[in-house]
Enzyme design. Sequence first.
Site, PDB file in Angstrom:
ATOM      1  N   THR A  14       0.824  -1.219   0.000  1.00 45.73           N
ATOM      2  CA  THR A  14       0.000   0.000   0.000  1.00 45.73           C
ATOM      3  C   THR A  14       0.859   1.270   0.000  1.00 45.73           C
ATOM      4  O   THR A  14       0.322   2.369  -0.052  1.00 45.73           O
ATOM      5  CB  THR A  14      -0.914   0.034   1.245  1.00 45.73           C
ATOM      6  N   SER A 254       5.376   7.726   6.958  1.00 46.68           N
ATOM      7  CA  SER A 254       4.236   7.256   6.189  1.00 46.68           C
ATOM      8  C   SER A 254       4.470   7.608   4.735  1.00 46.68           C
ATOM      9  O   SER A 254       5.541   8.088   4.347  1.00 46.68           O
ATOM     10  CB  SER A 254       2.964   7.921   6.690  1.00 46.68           C
ATOM     11  N   LYS A 255       3.427   7.413   3.945  1.00 45.27           N
ATOM     12  CA  LYS A 255       3.545   7.707   2.514  1.00 45.27           C
ATOM     13  C   LYS A 255       3.891   9.171   2.246  1.00 45.27           C
ATOM     14  O   LYS A 255       4.460   9.506   1.229  1.00 45.27           O
ATOM     15  CB  LYS A 255       2.221   7.387   1.833  1.00 45.27           C
ATOM     16  N   ARG A 256       3.505  10.061   3.177  1.00 42.34           N
ATOM     17  CA  ARG A 256       3.813  11.488   3.008  1.00 42.34           C
ATOM     18  C   ARG A 256       5.316  11.738   2.905  1.00 42.34           C
ATOM     19  O   ARG A 256       5.748  12.724   2.346  1.00 42.34           O
ATOM     20  CB  ARG A 256       3.283  12.281   4.208  1.00 42.34           C
TER      21      ARG A 256
END
Length: 326
Positions: A14, A254-256
């Site tokens: 993800t 995180s993805k950020r």
Amino acid sequence: MLHGYRGRWAPSPTGHMHLGNARTAIVAWLAARSSRGKLIWRSEDLDTARVRPGLEEAAMADLEWLGLDWDEGPRLGGDHGPYVQSERSRKYQEALDSLAGSGSLYPCGLSRSQIADVASAPHGSTAPFPQTLRARNIASDWWDRHRQSDGAHAIRFKVQDETVSFTDLVHGRCTDHVSSTCGDFVVRRRDGVMAYQLAVVVDDIAMSVTHVVRGDDIRASTGRQILLYKALGATPPAFAHVPLVLDCKREKLSKRHESLRLAALRENGVEPQQIIGYLAYSCGLTESPRRHVIADLVANFNWSRISHDPWVLPDESRLISGLLDL
Ligand code: GLU
């Protein structure tokens, strides 16, 4: 345990691999290799709304770039496959049959807001599912009707009033009174998707996993998982929850955090030996931050050296120049 160690690395496809994922993967790899054990790659892709194509391949390429390998997994195969959760539905269904047969489950058609109306939590924490909302007087043939998802009911696991304890290889003795922290939890969502808690336990049992090494953000799930092991008649594995890597504002990666992705660091000219050396030092495995190939660290790996605290990164430009200077 020197022989028979079976560890696993179970990423969800993800998001891209960042320094935090890499740190946990390095520890999982070193733990397996220093015990002359096996390492399994399992793709946890059940949350299809969040899964993105190509991320599994990208994660594998990132870890291979760092010098990590594994013995069983998607594409590689092995005796305990399939290694992709979306291909393992029959196993989860069998586990639900067994849990329903022993009276451990019930259907729950309540919405989030209906639950929130009854649940109360001390400020700042999440309320456990209230026991008063547990379905009672359900017909003896309820499972025949609910075996397939009807879109209206989730399936919950009944949590007894007991304290679960386990000895974490990093943190020592951990306890969880699951009925106060979480309460009856969902094992199959109303849309029919198996919950992480169920799938991970079923897979770790079926894949004969002896050691679960993963990020510390999942430690709070372990109590629930141990209850499922017991209800399925299985012995829980050993657990090790590796403290997280935080950004300079002490937030979880995180993805950020695009610039902290392994691929972005690679594009900035950082080499695998610099990342391995930095992360090994960050978790206490070496005395100073110096370049290393991962194989250098096998002989001295020991759980007692792993730091109990999260690692806080400096700001991005200091991090990158620090890595390049190693
Ligand atoms: N799939 C989970 C993740 O990517 C890991 C679950 C586990 O290791 O138990 O965060």
